[in-house]
Motif scaffolding. Structure first.
Motif, PDB file in Angstrom:
ATOM      1  N   VAL A  36      31.898 -51.718 -95.072  1.00 43.56           N
ATOM      2  CA  VAL A  36      33.360 -52.247 -95.232  1.00 43.56           C
ATOM      3  C   VAL A  36      33.313 -53.527 -94.707  1.00 43.56           C
ATOM      4  O   VAL A  36      32.856 -54.022 -93.858  1.00 43.56           O
ATOM      5  N   LYS A  37      33.964 -54.592 -95.619  1.00 46.28           N
ATOM      6  CA  LYS A  37      33.972 -55.942 -95.183  1.00 46.28           C
ATOM      7  C   LYS A  37      35.391 -56.574 -95.670  1.00 46.28           C
ATOM      8  O   LYS A  37      36.373 -55.860 -96.254  1.00 46.28           O
ATOM      9  N   ALA A  38      35.547 -57.549 -94.777  1.00 43.87           N
ATOM     10  CA  ALA A  38      36.884 -58.265 -94.925  1.00 43.87           C
ATOM     11  C   ALA A  38      36.375 -59.764 -94.795  1.00 43.87           C
ATOM     12  O   ALA A  38      35.834 -60.208 -93.927  1.00 43.87           O
ATOM     13  N   GLY A  39      36.746 -60.321 -96.038  1.00 45.10           N
ATOM     14  CA  GLY A  39      36.093 -61.803 -96.081  1.00 45.10           C
ATOM     15  C   GLY A  39      36.595 -62.201 -97.434  1.00 45.10           C
ATOM     16  O   GLY A  39      36.824 -61.245 -98.523  1.00 45.10           O
ATOM     17  N   THR A  40      36.428 -63.451 -97.781  1.00 47.01           N
ATOM     18  CA  THR A  40      36.452 -64.043 -99.211  1.00 47.01           C
ATOM     19  C   THR A  40      35.409 -63.477-100.055  1.00 47.01           C
ATOM     20  O   THR A  40      34.365 -63.377 -99.679  1.00 47.01           O
ATOM     21  N   GLU A  41      35.592 -63.065-101.352  1.00 42.80           N
ATOM     22  CA  GLU A  41      34.515 -62.829-102.352  1.00 42.80           C
ATOM     23  C   GLU A  41      33.564 -63.894-102.639  1.00 42.80           C
ATOM     24  O   GLU A  41      34.023 -65.112-102.800  1.00 42.80           O
ATOM     25  N   THR A  55      36.383 -52.898 -99.545  1.00 43.27           N
ATOM     26  CA  THR A  55      36.970 -54.369 -99.146  1.00 43.27           C
ATOM     27  C   THR A  55      38.357 -54.185 -98.524  1.00 43.27           C
ATOM     28  O   THR A  55      39.360 -53.601 -99.025  1.00 43.27           O
ATOM     29  N   LEU A  56      38.516 -54.609 -97.377  1.00 44.81           N
ATOM     30  CA  LEU A  56      40.088 -54.626 -96.469  1.00 44.81           C
ATOM     31  C   LEU A  56      40.470 -55.909 -96.852  1.00 44.81           C
ATOM     32  O   LEU A  56      39.858 -56.911 -97.581  1.00 44.81           O
ATOM     33  N   PRO A  57      41.910 -55.781 -96.875  1.00 49.03           N
ATOM     34  CA  PRO A  57      42.709 -57.373 -96.927  1.00 49.03           C
ATOM     35  C   PRO A  57      42.168 -58.229 -96.272  1.00 49.03           C
ATOM     36  O   PRO A  57      41.767 -58.242 -95.224  1.00 49.03           O
ATOM     37  N   LEU A  58      41.982 -59.374 -96.861  1.00 50.10           N
ATOM     38  CA  LEU A  58      41.655 -60.524 -96.362  1.00 50.10           C
ATOM     39  C   LEU A  58      42.145 -61.404 -95.178  1.00 50.10           C
ATOM     40  O   LEU A  58      43.483 -61.387 -95.233  1.00 50.10           O
ATOM     41  N   LEU A  59      41.427 -61.553 -94.459  1.00 47.40           N
ATOM     42  CA  LEU A  59      41.827 -62.338 -93.219  1.00 47.40           C
ATOM     43  C   LEU A  59      41.716 -63.878 -93.298  1.00 47.40           C
ATOM     44  O   LEU A  59      40.654 -64.261 -93.927  1.00 47.40           O
ATOM     45  N   LEU A  60      42.812 -64.759 -93.069  1.00 46.63           N
ATOM     46  CA  LEU A  60      42.613 -66.183 -93.474  1.00 46.63           C
ATOM     47  C   LEU A  60      42.599 -66.855 -92.042  1.00 46.63           C
ATOM     48  O   LEU A  60      43.129 -66.251 -91.022  1.00 46.63           O
TER      49      LEU A  60
END
Length: 100
Positions: A36-41, A55-60
Motif C-alpha cells: 500500500v503506497k502513497a506518493g507520486t508515480e 495506491t492511496l490518494p496522493l499527499l502533497l
C-alpha cells in the motif's frame, strides 16, 4: 501462503520507496505481499510482479506542510485507519509494516 501488508508513504523524495522496494523483493520470496503506497508515480520503477499494489490518494507537500490532493478526504488518518482495518479483516494479514 502467509500474507503481509506493507505501507509506504513518500512525498518529499524517493528514499522510502527505494528502501521499501528492496524489502518487498525479499519478502515476496516467502510471503504474499500487498504493498500500500502513497506518493507520486515513478515511471520505470521496478516493484516485484508478484506484489499486489494498492495506491492511496496522493499527499502533497507545500512549505513542509502535508496536504491531501483529493479534497473529498477530509480526514486522511481516519480513512487510512479504516482502510487498514478492512485489509486485516478481509485478507487476514499476519503482519503490517509501516515505512513512513
Amino acid at each position: 501462503m502467509k500474507k503481509i501488508l506493507f505501507y509506504c508513504q513518500y512525498h518529499l523524495g524517493m528514499g522510502h520507496l527505494v528502501r521499501s522496494t528492496e524489502i518487498l523483493r525479499s519478502l515476496a520470496k516467502d510471503f504474499k505481499v500487498c504493498f500500500v503506497k502513497a506518493g507520486t508515480e515513478v515511471q520505470g520503477f521496478d516493484i516485484p510482479k508478484t506484489v499486489e499494489i494498492v495506491t492511496l490518494p496522493l499527499l502533497l507537500s507545500e512549505n513542509r506542510q502535508v496536504k491531501v490532493a483529493v479534497k473529498l478526504l477530509e480526514n486522511i488518518e481516519k480513512f487510512l485507519f479504516a482502510l487498514f482495518l478492512n485489509f486485516f479483516k478481509i485478507l487476514r494479514f499476519i503482519c503490517y509494516f509501516d515505512l513512513s
